[in-house]
Design a protein around this motif. Structure first.
Motif, PDB file in Angstrom:
ATOM      1  N   ASP A 124       0.831  -1.211   0.000  1.00 51.12           N
ATOM      2  CA  ASP A 124       0.000   0.000   0.000  1.00 51.12           C
ATOM      3  C   ASP A 124       0.863   1.258   0.000  1.00 51.12           C
ATOM      4  N   SER A 125       1.946   1.233   0.769  1.00 49.37           N
ATOM      5  CA  SER A 125       2.813   2.410   0.841  1.00 49.37           C
ATOM      6  C   SER A 125       3.564   2.639  -0.471  1.00 49.37           C
ATOM      7  N   LEU A 126       3.736   1.572  -1.260  1.00 54.90           N
ATOM      8  CA  LEU A 126       4.459   1.674  -2.530  1.00 54.90           C
ATOM      9  C   LEU A 126       3.537   1.950  -3.715  1.00 54.90           C
ATOM     10  N   ALA A 127       2.231   1.885  -3.474  1.00 54.59           N
ATOM     11  CA  ALA A 127       1.276   2.108  -4.565  1.00 54.59           C
ATOM     12  C   ALA A 127       1.461   3.509  -5.134  1.00 54.59           C
ATOM     13  N   PRO A 128       1.448   3.632  -6.463  1.00 48.63           N
ATOM     14  CA  PRO A 128       1.676   4.955  -7.049  1.00 48.63           C
ATOM     15  C   PRO A 128       0.575   5.949  -6.679  1.00 48.63           C
ATOM     16  N   ARG A 129       0.978   7.092  -6.165  1.00 52.27           N
ATOM     17  CA  ARG A 129       0.053   8.181  -5.859  1.00 52.27           C
ATOM     18  C   ARG A 129       0.662   9.444  -6.469  1.00 52.27           C
ATOM     19  N   PRO A 130       0.347   9.725  -7.715  1.00 51.84           N
ATOM     20  CA  PRO A 130       1.070  10.802  -8.403  1.00 51.84           C
ATOM     21  C   PRO A 130       0.856  12.192  -7.818  1.00 51.84           C
ATOM     22  N   TRP A 131      -0.349  12.475  -7.301  1.00 53.01           N
ATOM     23  CA  TRP A 131      -0.625  13.815  -6.802  1.00 53.01           C
ATOM     24  C   TRP A 131      -0.702  13.836  -5.279  1.00 53.01           C
ATOM     25  N   ARG A 132      -0.215  14.934  -4.697  1.00 56.09           N
ATOM     26  CA  ARG A 132      -0.305  15.107  -3.245  1.00 56.09           C
ATOM     27  C   ARG A 132      -0.579  16.573  -2.939  1.00 56.09           C
ATOM     28  N   LEU A 133      -1.565  16.811  -2.077  1.00 58.94           N
ATOM     29  CA  LEU A 133      -1.906  18.163  -1.648  1.00 58.94           C
ATOM     30  C   LEU A 133      -1.688  18.269  -0.144  1.00 58.94           C
ATOM     31  N   ASP A 134      -0.916  19.295   0.272  1.00 57.07           N
ATOM     32  CA  ASP A 134      -0.673  19.551   1.694  1.00 57.07           C
ATOM     33  C   ASP A 134      -1.188  20.937   2.030  1.00 57.07           C
ATOM     34  N   VAL A 135      -1.976  21.033   3.093  1.00 63.99           N
ATOM     35  CA  VAL A 135      -2.491  22.314   3.567  1.00 63.99           C
ATOM     36  C   VAL A 135      -2.154  22.428   5.047  1.00 63.99           C
ATOM     37  N   ASP A 136      -1.448  23.503   5.422  1.00 65.44           N
ATOM     38  CA  ASP A 136      -1.060  23.738   6.814  1.00 65.44           C
ATOM     39  C   ASP A 136      -1.512  25.129   7.234  1.00 65.44           C
ATOM     40  N   ALA A 137      -2.021  25.225   8.448  1.00 66.52           N
ATOM     41  CA  ALA A 137      -2.400  26.524   8.995  1.00 66.52           C
ATOM     42  C   ALA A 137      -1.980  26.578  10.461  1.00 66.52           C
ATOM     43  N   THR A 138      -1.401  27.719  10.870  1.00 68.53           N
ATOM     44  CA  THR A 138      -0.925  27.880  12.240  1.00 68.53           C
ATOM     45  C   THR A 138      -1.413  29.225  12.784  1.00 68.53           C
ATOM     46  N   TYR A 139      -1.860  29.176  14.024  1.00 66.89           N
ATOM     47  CA  TYR A 139      -2.291  30.400  14.705  1.00 66.89           C
ATOM     48  C   TYR A 139      -1.581  30.437  16.056  1.00 66.89           C
ATOM     49  N   SER A 140      -0.845  31.519  16.317  1.00 73.20           N
ATOM     50  CA  SER A 140      -0.108  31.652  17.579  1.00 73.20           C
ATOM     51  C   SER A 140      -0.639  32.854  18.344  1.00 73.20           C
ATOM     52  N   ASP A 141      -1.136  32.623  19.538  1.00 75.42           N
ATOM     53  CA  ASP A 141      -1.664  33.683  20.397  1.00 75.42           C
ATOM     54  C   ASP A 141      -0.523  34.196  21.274  1.00 75.42           C
ATOM     55  N   SER A 143       1.582  36.820  23.925  1.00 72.37           N
ATOM     56  CA  SER A 143       1.335  37.560  25.170  1.00 72.37           C
ATOM     57  C   SER A 143       1.748  39.028  24.998  1.00 72.37           C
ATOM     58  N   ALA A 144       1.659  39.769  26.062  1.00 73.47           N
ATOM     59  CA  ALA A 144       2.085  41.182  26.103  1.00 73.47           C
ATOM     60  C   ALA A 144       1.305  42.053  25.126  1.00 73.47           C
ATOM     61  N   GLY A 145       0.070  41.667  24.807  1.00 71.49           N
ATOM     62  CA  GLY A 145      -0.772  42.485  23.944  1.00 71.49           C
ATOM     63  C   GLY A 145      -0.378  42.495  22.479  1.00 71.49           C
ATOM     64  N   LEU A 146       0.540  41.604  22.067  1.00 76.49           N
ATOM     65  CA  LEU A 146       0.979  41.547  20.667  1.00 76.49           C
ATOM     66  C   LEU A 146      -0.081  40.869  19.814  1.00 76.49           C
ATOM     67  N   ASP A 147      -0.148  41.291  18.549  1.00 75.45           N
ATOM     68  CA  ASP A 147      -1.093  40.671  17.618  1.00 75.45           C
ATOM     69  C   ASP A 147      -0.691  39.215  17.378  1.00 75.45           C
ATOM     70  N   PRO A 148      -1.668  38.330  17.159  1.00 68.99           N
ATOM     71  CA  PRO A 148      -1.342  36.920  16.915  1.00 68.99           C
ATOM     72  C   PRO A 148      -0.603  36.727  15.592  1.00 68.99           C
ATOM     73  N   TRP A 149       0.161  35.631  15.526  1.00 72.03           N
ATOM     74  CA  TRP A 149       0.822  35.239  14.285  1.00 72.03           C
ATOM     75  C   TRP A 149      -0.091  34.274  13.546  1.00 72.03           C
ATOM     76  N   ARG A 150      -0.128  34.411  12.244  1.00 72.69           N
ATOM     77  CA  ARG A 150      -0.897  33.494  11.399  1.00 72.69           C
ATOM     78  C   ARG A 150      -0.026  33.030  10.244  1.00 72.69           C
ATOM     79  N   GLU A 151      -0.051  31.747   9.983  1.00 69.98           N
ATOM     80  CA  GLU A 151       0.708  31.181   8.859  1.00 69.98           C
ATOM     81  C   GLU A 151      -0.182  30.190   8.120  1.00 69.98           C
ATOM     82  N   THR A 152      -0.167  30.286   6.800  1.00 75.09           N
ATOM     83  CA  THR A 152      -0.918  29.352   5.965  1.00 75.09           C
ATOM     84  C   THR A 152      -0.027  28.917   4.807  1.00 75.09           C
ATOM     85  N   ARG A 153      -0.036  27.608   4.538  1.00 78.10           N
ATOM     86  CA  ARG A 153       0.770  27.097   3.424  1.00 78.10           C
ATOM     87  C   ARG A 153      -0.020  26.059   2.656  1.00 78.10           C
ATOM     88  N   ILE A 154      -0.003  26.163   1.337  1.00 76.84           N
ATOM     89  CA  ILE A 154      -0.640  25.177   0.456  1.00 76.84           C
ATOM     90  C   ILE A 154       0.414  24.688  -0.533  1.00 76.84           C
TER      91      ILE A 154
END
Length: 201
Positions: A124-141, A143-154
């Motif tokens: 199963d791990s060797l079966a051909p899978r030609p296409w792959r889509l990765d979506v990542d999103a990060t939200y960091s809250d 302290s000290a009243g700073l605006d949050p960090w946001r990261e998105t990757r496709i």
């Protein structure tokens, strides 16, 4: 009446003890200790397929897939139904980048042992899978009243063959009030003992 020298029994007993020690070393994650013991056993008993199988597994753990493959093939000449040897052969071929050869070995094993769970997982791990889509999103809250960090990757990649993969990605970040967008194109190539890539961003 056949008389067998006592030395033959002693040698056989010594080989068995050495074999058991080598297997214990391999299972405990000490393949470098197992290899010389198994070679010594095989010097005395070259037809011992169990010792040869364990030598192949030790070589695989040591990062020497070409040598491991040769040992598994020697086992299968004598014992073609030895499932562990056929599985080891598939893994050795996979490690050296021969994905098609690994698929063939795993397929051969599944035809002989359809219920082999490890062979099914590997196939199963060797079966051909030609296409792959990765979506990542990060939200960091922060302290000290700073605006949050946001990261998105496709990222989208396509496997061209067993060695070449092409891909592209877009990444957007928001930090300290700044917004950045990064575009990347990438080309990956796999070799038998590693790989490399070129990226343009």
């Amino acid at each position: 009446m056949l008389i067998v020298p006592v030395e033959a029994f002693v040698q056989q007993a010594d080989s068995r003890v050495l074999y058991e020690q080598a297997v214990a070393d391999r299972i405990a994650g000490r393949p470098e200790a197992a290899e010389p013991k198994l070679r010594q056993v095989l010097a005395q008993q070259p037809d011992d397929v169990d010792a040869r199988l364990n030598l192949g597994l030790s070589l695989l753990a040591l990062g020497r897939p070409e040598e491991a493959e040769a040992e598994f093939e020697r086992v299968l000449v004598v014992a073609p139904d030895y499932a562990d040897a056929r599985l080891g052969l598939a893994r050795a071929r996979q490690r050296r980048g021969d994905v098609e050869g690994a698929r063939q070995a795993a397929g051969d094993l599944l035809r002989r042992s359809p219920d082999n769970v490890e062979a099914r997982a590997l196939a199963d791990s060797l079966a051909p899978r030609p296409w792959r889509l990765d979506v990542d999103a990060t939200y960091s809250d922060l302290s000290a009243g700073l605006d949050p960090w946001r990261e998105t990757r496709i990222g989208l990649t396509r496997r061209v063959d067993s060695r070449w993969t092409v891909g592209a990605a877009i990444e957007h970040t928001e930090r300290f009030g700044d917004r950045d967008t990064f575009l990347e194109a990438r080309l990956d190539h796999a070799w038998s003992s590693g790989g490399g890539y070129v990226a343009l961003g």
